[in-house]
Scaffold this motif. Structure first.
Motif, PDB file in Angstrom:
ATOM      1  N   ARG A 232       1.765   0.146  -5.540  1.00 12.23           N
ATOM      2  CA  ARG A 232       2.664  -0.896  -5.041  1.00 12.23           C
ATOM      3  C   ARG A 232       2.943  -0.673  -3.557  1.00 12.23           C
ATOM      4  NH1 ARG A 232       5.994  -4.207  -8.105  1.00 12.23           N
ATOM      5  NH2 ARG A 232       6.223  -3.799 -10.346  1.00 12.23           N
ATOM      6  N   ASP A 233       3.272   0.560  -3.223  1.00 14.82           N
ATOM      7  CA  ASP A 233       3.592   0.899  -1.837  1.00 14.82           C
ATOM      8  C   ASP A 233       2.383   0.691  -0.934  1.00 14.82           C
ATOM      9  OD1 ASP A 233       5.206   2.024   0.293  1.00 14.82           O
ATOM     10  OD2 ASP A 233       4.027   3.860   0.061  1.00 14.82           O
ATOM     11  N   LEU A 234       1.200   1.079  -1.405  1.00 12.22           N
ATOM     12  CA  LEU A 234      -0.009   0.927  -0.598  1.00 12.22           C
ATOM     13  C   LEU A 234      -0.302  -0.548  -0.350  1.00 12.22           C
ATOM     14  CD1 LEU A 234      -2.530   1.985   0.805  1.00 12.22           C
ATOM     15  CD2 LEU A 234      -3.629   2.174  -1.448  1.00 12.22           C
ATOM     16  N   VAL A 235      -0.271  -1.363  -1.396  1.00 11.06           N
ATOM     17  CA  VAL A 235      -0.569  -2.788  -1.227  1.00 11.06           C
ATOM     18  C   VAL A 235       0.446  -3.439  -0.292  1.00 11.06           C
ATOM     19  CG1 VAL A 235      -0.641  -5.011  -2.420  1.00 11.06           C
ATOM     20  CG2 VAL A 235      -1.805  -3.024  -3.399  1.00 11.06           C
ATOM     21  N   ARG A 236       1.719  -3.156  -0.499  1.00 13.36           N
ATOM     22  CA  ARG A 236       2.763  -3.740   0.355  1.00 13.36           C
ATOM     23  C   ARG A 236       2.572  -3.323   1.811  1.00 13.36           C
ATOM     24  NH1 ARG A 236       6.781  -2.103  -2.334  1.00 13.36           N
ATOM     25  NH2 ARG A 236       7.135  -0.142  -1.212  1.00 13.36           N
ATOM     26  N   THR A 237       2.278  -2.053   2.039  1.00 11.11           N
ATOM     27  CA  THR A 237       2.106  -1.563   3.400  1.00 11.11           C
ATOM     28  C   THR A 237       0.876  -2.177   4.054  1.00 11.11           C
ATOM     29  OG1 THR A 237       3.175   0.527   2.760  1.00 11.11           O
ATOM     30  CG2 THR A 237       1.894   0.535   4.798  1.00 11.11           C
ATOM     31  N   LEU A 238      -0.210  -2.279   3.309  1.00 12.63           N
ATOM     32  CA  LEU A 238      -1.413  -2.907   3.850  1.00 12.63           C
ATOM     33  C   LEU A 238      -1.148  -4.358   4.243  1.00 12.63           C
ATOM     34  CD1 LEU A 238      -4.019  -1.482   1.317  1.00 12.63           C
ATOM     35  CD2 LEU A 238      -4.048  -1.077   3.790  1.00 12.63           C
ATOM     36  N   GLN A 239      -0.453  -5.082   3.398  1.00 16.09           N
ATOM     37  CA  GLN A 239      -0.169  -6.483   3.716  1.00 16.09           C
ATOM     38  C   GLN A 239       0.700  -6.599   4.961  1.00 16.09           C
ATOM     39  OE1 GLN A 239       1.439  -7.554  -0.130  1.00 16.09           O
ATOM     40  NE2 GLN A 239      -0.429  -8.651  -0.707  1.00 16.09           N
ATOM     41  N   ARG A 240       1.703  -5.746   5.068  1.00 13.66           N
ATOM     42  CA  ARG A 240       2.563  -5.766   6.256  1.00 13.66           C
ATOM     43  C   ARG A 240       1.799  -5.369   7.508  1.00 13.66           C
ATOM     44  NH1 ARG A 240       6.797  -1.663   5.142  1.00 13.66           N
ATOM     45  NH2 ARG A 240       7.595  -2.300   7.183  1.00 13.66           N
ATOM     46  N   ALA A 241       0.755  -4.569   7.329  1.00 17.06           N
ATOM     47  CA  ALA A 241      -0.063  -4.130   8.463  1.00 17.06           C
ATOM     48  C   ALA A 241      -1.136  -5.143   8.848  1.00 17.06           C
ATOM     49  CB  ALA A 241      -0.711  -2.784   8.138  1.00 17.06           C
TER      50      ALA A 241
END
Length: 426
Positions: A232-241
């Motif tokens: 969850r954290d990885l996907v959210r961070t990638l999208q924000r990036a």
């Protein structure tokens, strides 16, 4: 075509450089940070790719070489079942459907799959009966023998007596009949109906305690599913990036879409087995093809090389037979992740990080532990990790699944044989 990534050759050459040693990268001040705990140095190495490739990095990052007409967003792609979640969401939906009489009786069970054997047809006919009309719901909740046969064929490709359930010829790097069979079991339903079943199964599976099981017929199956916090954290961070995050799964697309929304991935970014609809909008036993293969009854699904094909075709716009082949560096994901041999091809295509959740699958783990390009990251399962595999993976003999289904030595890009690898991350 859903997405096309355009990079200049200069940017590609810069970003394709080998990663620096763990911990050596400087965080980019504009890029969001991963916060969940990860095994070893995996978080630092994933963060480095985010910092190097993300649109958050500015001109030196993922937006380099963009044009007005073609968005230049880096891509990340992940398998779903046992990569983003613990346990299989298509199986959870099938379990719910069997307990709520949602499987419709086919005229002949051999209509569901072109590879279904006469032995399987007889076993299903005897166990499920002919007491309801064709197209009516089978009373599977009250027929444990019927449930048993369906689950045994789905799980093991055999009948309850051990007879092969599928036979014939298929490309073992493009499909596996029992994976294709689950969407075929839902023929006659609309995608909206299947989505409703998936939502009901999702509520049930998320509410069940971790470790919970249930008995269906004589089968014991998981009763719970959990999203992995790290993913969850990885996907959210990638999208924000600034990454475009895709899911590519060998499950049924309406089911996977229900679950992928839970991590902020929309249906346009969710690729799975897509059933062909009839003129009334109902699912059929045929699914859309890929790479020049037309719609068939399961000959090309997102499975091993089929996952690469779907990404190439729908994300990068590669058409025809070329979609089955590895593309040039700018037309490949920056990060890709999976947990099984069905993921090995597209995960291996990633240019920044190959993320592997260790479930002891030989072809994938041989690639990961060989780490030919220095970009493979292995993590134990985030919930209920498996024990260490006692014997080395048979990389040099049988780890590679050939198109004819035989096991062969696994080769590197230069043609050399990958030596057997010991399990070290568990």
């Amino acid at each position: 075509m859903r997405h096309l990534l355009a990079w200049t050759l200069a940017a590609a050459a810069t970003l394709a450089a080998a990663p620096t040693a763990p911990g050596a990268a400087t965080s980019h001040p504009r890029c969001p940070r991963l916060t969940a705990p990860w095994y070893g140095d995996a978080r630092d190495r994933l963060q480095r790719v985010i910092d190097e490739r993300g649109a958050c990095a500015g001109p030196e990052g993922g937006t380099e070489g963009s044009t007005e007409d073609v968005p230049a967003r880096p891509v990340a792609a992940f398998d779903w079942d046992n990569t983003i979640t613990k346990n299989d969401v298509t199986d959870a939906t099938l379990s719910w459907a069997l307990r709520h009489d949602r499987i419709l009786r086919p005229a002949r069970w051999t209509d569901t799959s072109q590879w279904l054997t006469p032995a399987a047809d007889r076993a299903l006919t005897e166990a499920c009966g002919t007491g309801v009309p064709e197209g009516a719901a089978l009373p599977t909740a009250a027929q444990p023998r019927c449930t048993d046969e369906i689950l045994e064929i789905r799980e093991h490709g055999t009948t309850m007596t051990g007879a092969p359930a599928f036979a014939g010829t298929w490309n073992h790097r493009r499909t596996v009949p029992q994976y294709a069979w689950v969407p075929q079991l839902f023929a006659g339903h609309t995608p909206a109906q299947l989505s409703a079943y998936a939502r009901a199964a999702r509520r049930e599976a998320l509410a069940a305690p971790v470790g919970a099981t249930r008995t269906l017929g004589t089968h014991t199956v998981p009763a719970y599913v959990r999203y992995y916090d790290q993913q969850r954290d990885l996907v959210r961070t990638l999208q924000r990036a600034g990454f475009d995050v895709y899911i590519v799964s060998a499950g049924s697309e309406p089911i996977t879409e229900v679950w992928s929304r839970g991590i902020g991935v929309d249906p346009a970014h969710t690729l799975a087995i897509r059933s062909v609809l009839d003129r009334h909008g109902r699912m059929t036993t045929r699914n859309e093809g890929c790479g020049g293969i037309p719609a068939t009854r399961g000959e090309a699904i997102p499975y091993i090389d089929g996952k690469r094909c779907r990404l190439n075709q729908e994300v990068y716009g590669v058409q025809g037979a070329a979609a089955w082949r590895r593309q040039p560096w700018p037309q490949r994901p920056a990060i890709a992740g999976g947990d099984a041999d069905t993921d090995v091809t597209f995960v291996g295509d990633a240019t920044g990080a190959h993320l592997v959740v260790n479930r002891n699958k030989p072809e994938l783990m041989c690639r990961a532990y060989d780490d030919a390009d220095g970009r493979w990251l292995v993590t134990p399962m985030f919930l209920g990790p498996l024990p260490r595999r006692p014997d080395p993976y048979p990389c040099s003999t049988t780890a590679y699944t050939a198109p004819d289904g035989s096991g062969r030595p696994l080769l590197r890009d230069d043609g050399s044989v990958v030596p057997d690898q010991r399990d070290t991350v568990y």
